[in-house]
Design a protein around this motif. Structure first.
Motif, PDB file in Angstrom:
ATOM      1  N   LEU A  28       0.895  -1.294   0.045  1.00  0.00           N
ATOM      2  CA  LEU A  28       0.030  -0.017  -0.048  1.00  0.00           C
ATOM      3  C   LEU A  28       0.926   1.097  -0.047  1.00  0.00           C
ATOM      4  O   LEU A  28       0.633   2.193  -0.690  1.00  0.00           O
ATOM      5  CB  LEU A  28      -0.904  -0.190   1.197  1.00  0.00           C
ATOM      6  N   ALA A  29       1.954   1.218   0.855  1.00  0.00           N
ATOM      7  CA  ALA A  29       2.879   2.568   0.898  1.00  0.00           C
ATOM      8  C   ALA A  29       3.459   2.562  -0.580  1.00  0.00           C
ATOM      9  O   ALA A  29       3.580   3.718  -1.092  1.00  0.00           O
ATOM     10  CB  ALA A  29       3.947   2.020   1.819  1.00  0.00           C
ATOM     11  N   ALA A  30       4.026   1.542  -0.976  1.00  0.00           N
ATOM     12  CA  ALA A  30       4.680   1.725  -2.493  1.00  0.00           C
ATOM     13  C   ALA A  30       3.384   2.403  -3.475  1.00  0.00           C
ATOM     14  O   ALA A  30       3.513   3.202  -4.319  1.00  0.00           O
ATOM     15  CB  ALA A  30       5.027   0.244  -3.072  1.00  0.00           C
ATOM     16  N   GLY A  31       2.167   1.569  -3.435  1.00  0.00           N
ATOM     17  CA  GLY A  31       1.319   1.988  -4.293  1.00  0.00           C
ATOM     18  C   GLY A  31       0.823   3.537  -4.132  1.00  0.00           C
ATOM     19  O   GLY A  31       0.671   4.286  -5.076  1.00  0.00           O
ATOM     20  N   LEU A  32       0.935   4.160  -2.824  1.00  0.00           N
ATOM     21  CA  LEU A  32       0.695   5.464  -2.520  1.00  0.00           C
ATOM     22  C   LEU A  32       1.514   6.359  -3.306  1.00  0.00           C
ATOM     23  O   LEU A  32       1.171   7.487  -3.724  1.00  0.00           O
ATOM     24  CB  LEU A  32       0.615   5.790  -1.035  1.00  0.00           C
ATOM     25  N   VAL A  33       2.948   6.219  -2.972  1.00  0.00           N
ATOM     26  CA  VAL A  33       3.870   6.762  -3.550  1.00  0.00           C
ATOM     27  C   VAL A  33       3.857   6.785  -5.169  1.00  0.00           C
ATOM     28  O   VAL A  33       3.975   7.679  -5.874  1.00  0.00           O
ATOM     29  CB  VAL A  33       5.323   6.314  -3.160  1.00  0.00           C
ATOM     30  N   PHE A  34       3.377   5.597  -5.827  1.00  0.00           N
ATOM     31  CA  PHE A  34       3.408   5.289  -7.159  1.00  0.00           C
ATOM     32  C   PHE A  34       2.087   6.268  -7.707  1.00  0.00           C
ATOM     33  O   PHE A  34       2.130   7.003  -8.714  1.00  0.00           O
ATOM     34  CB  PHE A  34       2.989   3.845  -7.365  1.00  0.00           C
ATOM     35  N   SER A  35       1.048   6.152  -6.641  1.00  0.00           N
ATOM     36  CA  SER A  35      -0.125   6.819  -7.152  1.00  0.00           C
ATOM     37  C   SER A  35       0.163   8.513  -7.539  1.00  0.00           C
ATOM     38  O   SER A  35      -0.396   9.161  -8.248  1.00  0.00           O
ATOM     39  CB  SER A  35      -1.322   6.666  -5.964  1.00  0.00           C
ATOM     40  N   ILE A  36       1.127   8.848  -6.420  1.00  0.00           N
ATOM     41  CA  ILE A  36       1.411  10.339  -6.265  1.00  0.00           C
ATOM     42  C   ILE A  36       2.285  10.648  -7.547  1.00  0.00           C
ATOM     43  O   ILE A  36       2.019  11.959  -8.231  1.00  0.00           O
ATOM     44  CB  ILE A  36       2.165  10.762  -4.970  1.00  0.00           C
ATOM     45  N   LEU A  37       3.242   9.990  -7.785  1.00  0.00           N
ATOM     46  CA  LEU A  37       4.066  10.261  -8.856  1.00  0.00           C
ATOM     47  C   LEU A  37       3.275  10.154 -10.329  1.00  0.00           C
ATOM     48  O   LEU A  37       3.259  10.977 -11.355  1.00  0.00           O
ATOM     49  CB  LEU A  37       5.380   9.245  -8.906  1.00  0.00           C
ATOM     50  N   GLN A 170      -5.495   5.634  -9.270  1.00  0.00           N
ATOM     51  CA  GLN A 170      -4.443   5.194  -9.097  1.00  0.00           C
ATOM     52  C   GLN A 170      -4.271   4.499  -7.324  1.00  0.00           C
ATOM     53  O   GLN A 170      -3.872   3.329  -7.348  1.00  0.00           O
ATOM     54  CB  GLN A 170      -3.067   6.087  -8.995  1.00  0.00           C
ATOM     55  N   LEU A 171      -4.884   4.986  -6.850  1.00  0.00           N
ATOM     56  CA  LEU A 171      -5.050   4.451  -5.273  1.00  0.00           C
ATOM     57  C   LEU A 171      -5.770   3.242  -5.489  1.00  0.00           C
ATOM     58  O   LEU A 171      -5.381   2.275  -4.947  1.00  0.00           O
ATOM     59  CB  LEU A 171      -5.717   5.655  -4.266  1.00  0.00           C
ATOM     60  N   VAL A 172      -6.921   3.083  -6.013  1.00  0.00           N
ATOM     61  CA  VAL A 172      -7.554   1.725  -6.394  1.00  0.00           C
ATOM     62  C   VAL A 172      -6.964   0.682  -6.854  1.00  0.00           C
ATOM     63  O   VAL A 172      -6.688  -0.409  -6.472  1.00  0.00           O
ATOM     64  CB  VAL A 172      -9.023   2.235  -7.092  1.00  0.00           C
ATOM     65  N   GLN A 173      -6.216   1.104  -8.012  1.00  0.00           N
ATOM     66  CA  GLN A 173      -5.205   0.227  -8.491  1.00  0.00           C
ATOM     67  C   GLN A 173      -4.048  -0.338  -7.729  1.00  0.00           C
ATOM     68  O   GLN A 173      -3.834  -1.643  -7.552  1.00  0.00           O
ATOM     69  CB  GLN A 173      -4.339   0.957  -9.565  1.00  0.00           C
ATOM     70  N   SER A 174      -3.438   0.738  -6.469  1.00  0.00           N
ATOM     71  CA  SER A 174      -2.743   0.096  -5.589  1.00  0.00           C
ATOM     72  C   SER A 174      -3.172  -1.032  -4.732  1.00  0.00           C
ATOM     73  O   SER A 174      -2.700  -1.970  -4.268  1.00  0.00           O
ATOM     74  CB  SER A 174      -2.253   1.265  -4.782  1.00  0.00           C
ATOM     75  N   LEU A 175      -4.519  -0.839  -4.474  1.00  0.00           N
ATOM     76  CA  LEU A 175      -5.427  -1.604  -3.420  1.00  0.00           C
ATOM     77  C   LEU A 175      -5.592  -2.834  -4.176  1.00  0.00           C
ATOM     78  O   LEU A 175      -5.555  -3.900  -3.610  1.00  0.00           O
ATOM     79  CB  LEU A 175      -6.668  -0.960  -3.087  1.00  0.00           C
ATOM     80  N   LEU A 176      -5.879  -2.938  -5.407  1.00  0.00           N
ATOM     81  CA  LEU A 176      -6.116  -4.258  -6.297  1.00  0.00           C
ATOM     82  C   LEU A 176      -4.768  -4.880  -6.338  1.00  0.00           C
ATOM     83  O   LEU A 176      -4.850  -6.263  -6.324  1.00  0.00           O
ATOM     84  CB  LEU A 176      -6.498  -3.710  -7.498  1.00  0.00           C
ATOM     85  N   LEU A 177      -3.602  -4.183  -6.526  1.00  0.00           N
ATOM     86  CA  LEU A 177      -2.188  -4.815  -6.312  1.00  0.00           C
ATOM     87  C   LEU A 177      -1.935  -5.636  -5.140  1.00  0.00           C
ATOM     88  O   LEU A 177      -1.417  -6.596  -4.926  1.00  0.00           O
ATOM     89  CB  LEU A 177      -1.283  -3.742  -6.723  1.00  0.00           C
TER      90      LEU A 177
END
Length: 458
Positions: A28-37, A170-177
């Motif tokens: 989730l942390a990685a997904g959040l950073v990825f979502s911001i970028l 992007q955040l939803v994609q991170s959760l799915l990941l």
């Protein structure tokens, strides 16, 4: 099936929930950073897309409102101009719309509509377009200029909404990941699901005969085997179905092509008939000159244009002398032939772009001469009279000559004395009557000094 696989993976890993939680938090942390970028990068592209979208909306608005504004300006209908501007100003992407009216002998008029609180953003494009009106084929005239400015606040609002949507996506994609990472713990199921996915991905109409076989399974006759059997059965059905579809599509394609060909032939025939009908409705069948209907459509256009631009406009009225006596002496067949020859002479004498020569009565012809003053028009009329005389058509019953002659009346537009085209026509008719009264076979020009409000039977 995917739901069952994910549920099984979660159940199988319930004894190691701490590892799952740690992996989930890291994902989730990685997904959040990825979502911001990703939001920052895609936000830049979104800015360009939204700016282009606003530009496209303004171009569409310009294309829609331009013809109506041009026509309203041409007809000097300022109320319609205001209505069109008010309607266009309601577009959210528009910050300002301005129309400059160019009128002959008057200073330009500027009509502006601004959105409340709008200030110009130099980074946004401005649409400018000259408003051109075509009163008849082959002629065009600039009647004004249209300017459209974009509203930067609308771009900012759209960009803000787009960034919100991008970030949430992007955040939803991170959760799915994160869910996918937990699902990956079930390696046995994952391996076979990948085999199924690879088989389906490589599947095409040419490879439907290739059967799905799961490799190195520890257990048999389970849900995965059922899935493989279902895929193979589906392939068999698809093979039969695609064969039938290919046959049906071939038949439909042949019928569609035949129908399209028939429709195209009928459409082309109808269009050709309509064009021919429109041409016939505007042309005199005997002389091949335009008829009274075409003349009436052109006269008001030329009259308004001459008033607006200040350019000269002259009118010739031509009448064959003693034509009734000609018919009585030589017969109507000879009369028709005489009309055709006179019509050909008139067509040859007036071939400028904008000249309108028409048969407006039995033996009466009218010629509109835009851009020619009275002296020039009289010279053309004298040339026409001489050309008709040179035909040498015998007319023993004529009271003025031994051959067919014409009398011509000429009048030029005087804006101070003529409020409509009928006044110009009446003055030319008076001049024609004067030519007949003076002995026929002559040209009389109305100079504007004498009055022409009396009746003038010709």
């Amino acid at each position: 099936m995917n739901t069952e696989v994910i549920a099984g993976a979660v159940k199988a890993q319930s004894g190691r929930s701490r590892i799952v939680v740690r992996l989930l938090l890291v994902t989730l942390a990685a997904g959040l950073v990825f979502s911001i970028l990703s939001t920052l990068v895609r936000g830049g592209f979104a800015y360009v897309e939204e700016r282009d979208a606003i530009q496209a909306e303004l171009v569409q608005l310009r294309d829609i409102v331009q013809p109506a504004l041009t026509k309203a300006i041409w007809e000097m209908d300022r109320a319609s101009v205001a209505v069109h501007l008010d309607s266009a100003a309601r577009l959210p992407a528009l910050g300002r719309i301005a129309v400059t009216l160019r009128m002959a002998d008057t200073a330009p008029e500027v009509h502006v509509r601004d959105r409340t609180g709008w200030t110009r953003d130099e980074t946004l494009p401005v649409l400018r377009r000259a408003l051109m009106y075509s009163p008849y084929a082959g002629a065009s005239e600039i009647v004004g200029e249209l300017e459209i400015f974009a509203d930067g606040r609308e771009l900012q609002a759209r960009l803000y909404r787009e960034i919100i949507v991008i970030f949430i996506t992007q955040l939803v994609q991170s959760l799915l990941l994160a869910g996918f990472v937990m699902w990956m713990f079930n390696r046995t199921v994952t391996r076979h699901v990948r085999d199924v996915a690879a088989h389906l991905d490589a599947l095409s109409a040419k490879t439907l005969s290739r059967k799905l076989a799961l490799r190195d399974k520890l257990f048999h006759n389970d849900e995965l085997d059922q899935l493989a059997g279902g895929v193979n059965e589906l392939q068999d059905r698809l093979t039969v179905h695609l064969g039938q579809m290919a046959q049906y599509e071939g038949e439909i394609s042949r019928h569609r092509d035949h129908l399209a060909e028939l429709v195209g032939e009928r459409t082309r025939a109808l269009e050709a008939a309509n064009r021919k009908l429109d041409e016939l409705s505007r042309r005199d069948a005997l002389t091949a000159l335009p008829n009274r209907r075409h003349f009436d459509e052109c006269k008001d256009i030329e009259f308004r244009r001459a008033l607006r631009t200040g350019e000269p406009l002259s009118l010739l009225l031509c009448d064959i002398d003693d034509f009734k006596r000609f018919n009585d002496t030589y017969g109507h067949g000879a009369g028709d032939d005489c009309l055709r020859q006179v019509g050909e002479v008139i067509a040859r004498c007036f071939m400028r772009a904008g000249d309108v020569a028409a048969r407006v009565g039995g033996e009466e012809f009218a010629v509109l001469l835009p851009g020619l003053d009275s002296a020039e028009a009289c010279a053309h009329a004298e040339h026409l009279r001489a050309q008709v005389f040179a035909l040498g058509i015998a007319h023993e019953a004529s009271s003025s000559s031994d051959r067919v002659t014409v009398s011509i009346g000429v009048a030029a537009l005087v804006p101070a004395q003529m409020r409509d085209f009928d006044a110009l026509y009446h003055c030319a008719d008076v001049a024609l009557y004067g030519a007949k009264r003076a002995g026929r076979n002559r040209v009389e020009c109305w100079t504007g000094e004498e009055r022409c409000d009396a009746g003038s039977p010709s």
